[in-house]
Design a protein around this motif. Sequence first.
Motif, PDB file in Angstrom:
ATOM      1  N   MET A 156       0.833  -1.217   0.000  1.00 51.87           N
ATOM      2  CA  MET A 156       0.000   0.000   0.000  1.00 51.87           C
ATOM      3  C   MET A 156       0.858   1.255   0.000  1.00 51.87           C
ATOM      4  O   MET A 156       0.527   2.250  -0.646  1.00 51.87           O
ATOM      5  N   ALA A 157       1.983   1.190   0.728  1.00 50.35           N
ATOM      6  CA  ALA A 157       2.881   2.341   0.771  1.00 50.35           C
ATOM      7  C   ALA A 157       3.480   2.617  -0.601  1.00 50.35           C
ATOM      8  O   ALA A 157       3.813   3.770  -0.926  1.00 50.35           O
ATOM      9  N   LEU A 158       3.597   1.566  -1.431  1.00 47.68           N
ATOM     10  CA  LEU A 158       4.141   1.734  -2.775  1.00 47.68           C
ATOM     11  C   LEU A 158       3.087   2.194  -3.781  1.00 47.68           C
ATOM     12  O   LEU A 158       3.390   2.380  -4.948  1.00 47.68           O
ATOM     13  N   GLY A 159       1.850   2.345  -3.321  1.00 47.62           N
ATOM     14  CA  GLY A 159       0.809   2.873  -4.190  1.00 47.62           C
ATOM     15  C   GLY A 159      -0.254   1.886  -4.614  1.00 47.62           C
ATOM     16  O   GLY A 159      -1.172   2.244  -5.349  1.00 47.62           O
ATOM     17  N   LEU A 160      -0.141   0.638  -4.178  1.00 50.57           N
ATOM     18  CA  LEU A 160      -1.175  -0.336  -4.515  1.00 50.57           C
ATOM     19  C   LEU A 160      -2.456  -0.040  -3.742  1.00 50.57           C
ATOM     20  O   LEU A 160      -2.412   0.423  -2.597  1.00 50.57           O
ATOM     21  N   LEU A 161      -3.589  -0.305  -4.373  1.00 47.09           N
ATOM     22  CA  LEU A 161      -4.853  -0.208  -3.665  1.00 47.09           C
ATOM     23  C   LEU A 161      -4.910  -1.286  -2.587  1.00 47.09           C
ATOM     24  O   LEU A 161      -4.234  -2.320  -2.670  1.00 47.09           O
TER      25      LEU A 161
END
Length: 244
Positions: A156-161
């Motif tokens: 999530m921190a890397l931008g995944l939903l």
Amino acid sequence: MLLPVTPTLGVVLAVLLVFAVAVAGWASLGRGREIAVAGVRAAVQLAAVSLLIGWVVRSLGPLLGFLALMFAVAVRTAGRRITPNRTWWWAALPIAAGVAPVVVALLLTGLLPPRGIALIPVTGILIGGALTATVLGGRRALDELGARRGEVEAGMALGLLDRDARLEIARPAASDALLPGLDQTRTVGLVTLPGAFVGMLLGGASPVQAGAVQLFVLVALMAVQAVAVALVLELVARGLLHRD
């Protein structure tokens, strides 16, 4: 008759049940009481079904009621195995989505006659397969998410939903729920002769007819279980089915 119903059968069943409980206790598996309760419940439930089945299959109302009961018990069992909180009822979706299309297709094509004596066992086999796949898929997915929570948060921190991050972690574990059905299908006739095949033979069918029925059951189960696992994984990934 494969197993004559005699007092000897009752004694052997009791001994086997006690043996299973003893082994579970000796190995500290923590399931001894559940094994005992499951065995007793199975005896009571099968006795009741044996007495009622003749009446159920002859009338539409009791037939539909019995099928609804089968489904409700499967949902409750699967849901409670996955989670103790109120989201357990979501287990109804993967079970229904897996079983209903297959049963409807069989009825529409005429392969399954709309009679209770045929509808109950086939639907029961499919519901049982969906139950197993839903439990295994849901439990494995949630266990994996709990054990690897840091990786989910990193995703999530890397931008995944949220959904995508959970799917990346839970998908491989949930897919293991398909392995029992796959192994049973791959080894049928070589390792085991499943119940439908043996039952057809004992009922007087030819080996070819028995083999065809067993093949249908195995392929239908793979379809039902694939749908059930896919949907329970989606429910877990979306946070609809979760643990507190």
